[in-house]
Design a protein around this motif. Structure first.
Motif, mmCIF file in Angstrom:
data_model
loop_
_atom_site.group_PDB
_atom_site.id
_atom_site.type_symbol
_atom_site.label_atom_id
_atom_site.label_comp_id
_atom_site.label_asym_id
_atom_site.label_seq_id
_atom_site.Cartn_x
_atom_site.Cartn_y
_atom_site.Cartn_z
ATOM 1 N N GLY A 347 0.830 -1.195 0.000
ATOM 2 C CA GLY A 347 0.000 0.000 0.000
ATOM 3 C C GLY A 347 0.861 1.240 0.000
ATOM 4 O O GLY A 347 1.712 1.424 -0.869
ATOM 5 N N GLU A 348 0.708 2.088 1.011
ATOM 6 C CA GLU A 348 1.489 3.317 1.126
ATOM 7 C C GLU A 348 2.511 3.229 2.243
ATOM 8 O O GLU A 348 2.895 4.241 2.828
ATOM 9 N N LYS A 349 2.969 2.005 2.543
ATOM 10 C CA LYS A 349 3.932 1.800 3.621
ATOM 11 C C LYS A 349 5.140 1.016 3.121
ATOM 12 O O LYS A 349 5.008 0.093 2.311
ATOM 13 N N LEU A 350 6.306 1.398 3.623
ATOM 14 C CA LEU A 350 7.529 0.636 3.418
ATOM 15 C C LEU A 350 7.795 -0.160 4.681
ATOM 16 O O LEU A 350 7.811 0.396 5.778
ATOM 17 N N TYR A 351 7.989 -1.480 4.525
ATOM 18 C CA TYR A 351 8.307 -2.340 5.662
ATOM 19 C C TYR A 351 9.712 -2.898 5.454
ATOM 20 O O TYR A 351 10.016 -3.431 4.375
ATOM 21 N N THR A 352 10.540 -2.770 6.482
ATOM 22 C CA THR A 352 11.885 -3.349 6.436
ATOM 23 C C THR A 352 12.053 -4.304 7.611
ATOM 24 O O THR A 352 11.522 -4.074 8.704
ATOM 25 N N LEU A 353 12.808 -5.368 7.367
ATOM 26 C CA LEU A 353 13.008 -6.412 8.375
ATOM 27 C C LEU A 353 14.485 -6.596 8.626
ATOM 28 O O LEU A 353 15.276 -6.812 7.700
ATOM 29 N N SER A 354 14.855 -6.462 9.889
ATOM 30 C CA SER A 354 16.199 -6.816 10.340
ATOM 31 C C SER A 354 16.033 -7.737 11.539
ATOM 32 O O SER A 354 14.932 -7.839 12.091
ATOM 33 N N PRO A 355 17.061 -8.454 11.946
ATOM 34 C CA PRO A 355 16.888 -9.446 13.016
ATOM 35 C C PRO A 355 16.229 -8.858 14.266
ATOM 36 O O PRO A 355 16.776 -7.977 14.923
ATOM 37 N N GLY A 356 15.006 -9.329 14.560
ATOM 38 C CA GLY A 356 14.306 -8.910 15.761
ATOM 39 C C GLY A 356 13.556 -7.602 15.664
ATOM 40 O O GLY A 356 12.918 -7.177 16.640
ATOM 41 N N VAL A 357 13.593 -6.932 14.504
ATOM 42 C CA VAL A 357 12.966 -5.616 14.381
ATOM 43 C C VAL A 357 12.236 -5.489 13.049
ATOM 44 O O VAL A 357 12.798 -5.788 11.989
ATOM 45 N N LEU A 358 10.973 -5.065 13.126
ATOM 46 C CA LEU A 358 10.196 -4.704 11.940
ATOM 47 C C LEU A 358 9.974 -3.198 11.967
ATOM 48 O O LEU A 358 9.515 -2.649 12.971
ATOM 49 N N THR A 359 10.300 -2.524 10.866
ATOM 50 C CA THR A 359 10.137 -1.073 10.778
ATOM 51 C C THR A 359 9.092 -0.746 9.732
ATOM 52 O O THR A 359 9.137 -1.273 8.610
ATOM 53 N N GLU A 360 8.156 0.135 10.102
ATOM 54 C CA GLU A 360 7.108 0.589 9.188
ATOM 55 C C GLU A 360 7.320 2.078 8.918
ATOM 56 O O GLU A 360 7.380 2.888 9.841
ATOM 57 N N CYS A 361 7.434 2.433 7.631
ATOM 58 C CA CYS A 361 7.630 3.831 7.234
ATOM 59 C C CYS A 361 6.482 4.261 6.329
ATOM 60 O O CYS A 361 6.184 3.584 5.338
ATOM 61 N N ASP A 362 5.845 5.373 6.671
ATOM 62 C CA ASP A 362 4.766 5.914 5.853
ATOM 63 C C ASP A 362 5.369 6.664 4.668
ATOM 64 O O ASP A 362 6.196 7.564 4.838
ATOM 65 N N LEU A 363 4.959 6.283 3.457
ATOM 66 C CA LEU A 363 5.525 6.900 2.258
ATOM 67 C C LEU A 363 5.077 8.339 2.077
ATOM 68 O O LEU A 363 5.728 9.109 1.365
ATOM 69 N N ASN A 364 3.971 8.725 2.688
ATOM 70 C CA ASN A 364 3.431 10.076 2.484
ATOM 71 C C ASN A 364 4.055 11.113 3.409
ATOM 72 O O ASN A 364 4.418 12.208 2.970
ATOM 73 N N ASP A 365 4.180 10.787 4.696
ATOM 74 C CA ASP A 365 4.719 11.789 5.629
ATOM 75 C C ASP A 365 6.065 11.403 6.217
ATOM 76 O O ASP A 365 6.651 12.160 6.988
ATOM 77 N N GLY A 366 6.561 10.212 5.889
ATOM 78 C CA GLY A 366 7.879 9.794 6.373
ATOM 79 C C GLY A 366 7.912 9.326 7.803
ATOM 80 O O GLY A 366 8.995 9.027 8.332
ATOM 81 N N SER A 367 6.762 9.267 8.466
ATOM 82 C CA SER A 367 6.738 8.817 9.863
ATOM 83 C C SER A 367 7.174 7.358 9.961
ATOM 84 O O SER A 367 6.995 6.572 9.033
ATOM 85 N N GLU A 368 7.711 7.004 11.123
ATOM 86 C CA GLU A 368 8.325 5.681 11.287
ATOM 87 C C GLU A 368 7.899 5.053 12.603
ATOM 88 O O GLU A 368 7.793 5.733 13.628
ATOM 89 N N ARG A 369 7.632 3.749 12.580
ATOM 90 C CA ARG A 369 7.354 2.979 13.787
ATOM 91 C C ARG A 369 8.168 1.697 13.740
ATOM 92 O O ARG A 369 8.342 1.108 12.670
#
Length: 406
Positions: A347-369
């Motif tokens: 959708g409008e999110k970038l998801y990245t995976l590293s050992p033990g951590v999932l990162t969600e980045c919003d493509l529209n405002d750049g916010s990160e969780r």
């Protein structure tokens, strides 16, 4: 008035006004005829099915079809969010018609989110790859000579080739293209219709076709090939219409090796070792990104975005993920201190995976969780706008909103 006129009037009256009993007798006869007609049709269908498709008629098939029947209250039905399966380092998974398809060197398994195994097929692939087009599931051995085609509960076709398979691409309409070779030629592309019959073939005598992409309607395809000319390596892209013999468009790029060719929402995209180029449907370059000076780790092309991962200078094993628009402009850029196991756009999110951590980045405002997850998860699987964590022995839907509330 004739002597029999009275009797004639009574006969007419009897014909014109049947009794209630006669009316229902006639309806009963019609119903009986209809019943026997339906029974005859069922018998004919059963004889045909067992005569020509007996191998596909199993209890598992009926169980699979029953899952689409609504026999109760939807509110009382609960779809699971986690599937466990036999562990293997070679396991890879995709979503196929709502179920999870798992492929490894020993075969294919299709499992529902209720935990039931819908299909299990045993075969041996050295370098298994799997794609789906919403119609069929394609499993092939990269560098091998066998392509197997499945629906959710049976194998539909098995294609054997005289030369190794280099790539397979499928269309939403059911057609698919296979890159292989032929005697006396360096490469060959075979295009099949949805009934697995060859509709078009193209042989290449002086070029090695590395990748192909077939259009969503199955009416054209693009190849990305390489060859040597006067000591230079050259990438060539060529577009073919399956109703014409020769290419309708060709272009060459000197000093580059192709990494992939993909159809996008408004055209297509070519990735090489040095450059990303976006083309519109009229074959004009509308966007170009040169990353020859960077250390390219991986690249993925989606309908509206291109995701490129670079190695970050100065950080040990760091990664820079950049999301581009088709015109080549940067939509989002994120740096990570470690290497990434996987990265996808849903959708409008970038998801990245590293050992033990999932990162969600919003493509529209750049916010990160960021979310802590089990270190066993090694890849990401997209299901529409939803994300699935995948490991060697299980897959799990990950609800970021629910996790944020905890």
């Amino acid at each position: 008035m004739g002597i029999f006129s009275g009797f004639s009037d009574k006969k007419k009256q009897t014909r014109e006004t049947p009794t209630v009993e006669a009316h229902y007798i006639r309806l009963a006869r019609y119903a009986s005829l209809a019943r026997y007609a339906v029974l005859i049709c069922i018998v004919i269908f059963a004889v045909y099915a067992f005569s020509f498709h007996s191998s596909e008629i199993t209890v598992d098939n009926f169980e699979y079809m029953m899952k689409f029947l609504n026999v109760g209250d939807d509110e009382n039905t609960h779809a699971g969010s986690l599937i466990a399966f036999d562990g293997s380092k070679g396991n890879r998974g995709i979503i196929y018609k709502g179920d999870l398809a798992i492929l490894n060197e020993n075969g294919l398994t299709v499992a529902g989110w209720d935990g039931d195994v819908i299909l299990r097929e045993v075969f041996t692939f050295d370098h298994p790859k799997m794609i789906e087009n919403g119609v069929n599931l394609f499993c092939y051995d990269l560098g091998g000579r066998e392509l197997r085609i499945f629906n959710s509960y049976s194998q539909l076709q098995r294609l054997q080739y005289d030369y190794p398979i280099h790539w397979v691409s499928s269309a939403a309409s059911g057609e698919f293209a296979v890159v292989s070779s032929a005697k006396g030629y360096r490469s060959a592309v075979y295009v099949y219709d949805k009934d697995f019959r060859i509709r078009y073939s193209r042989l290449f005598g002086d070029k090695y076709v590395d990748f192909t992409a077939i259009s969503p309607d199955g009416q054209e395809f693009i190849t990305a090939a390489h060859y040597s000319k006067k000591g230079n390596l050259i990438t060539q892209i060529a577009k073919f219409n399956i109703n014409q013999e020769n290419a309708v468009f060709e272009q060459e790029f000197i000093g580059e090796i192709p990494l992939g060719i993909y159809y996008t929402e408004d055209g297509y995209c070519l990735l090489t070792t040095d450059t990303m180029r976006s083309f519109d449907s009229e074959n004009n370059i509308v966007g170009e990104v040169d990353f020859a000076a960077n250390e390219l780790l991986s690249g993925k092309v989606f309908d509206k975005h291109v995701l490129i991962n670079y190695s970050t200078e100065g950080l040990s094993g760091g990664t820079e993920s950049t999301v581009y628009l088709p015109d080549g402009s940067v939509l989002l850029k994120k740096q990570f201190k470690s290497s990434l196991s996987d990265a996808i756009i849903c959708g409008e999110k970038l998801y990245t995976l590293s050992p033990g951590v999932l990162t969600e980045c919003d493509l529209n405002d750049g916010s990160e969780r960021t979310f802590e997850i089990a270190t066993s998860y090694s890849s990401l699987v997209a299901d529409g706008d939803s994300i699935i964590l995948f490991s060697e022995n299980q897959a799990e839907y990950f609800d970021t909103e629910k996790e944020s509330e905890q």
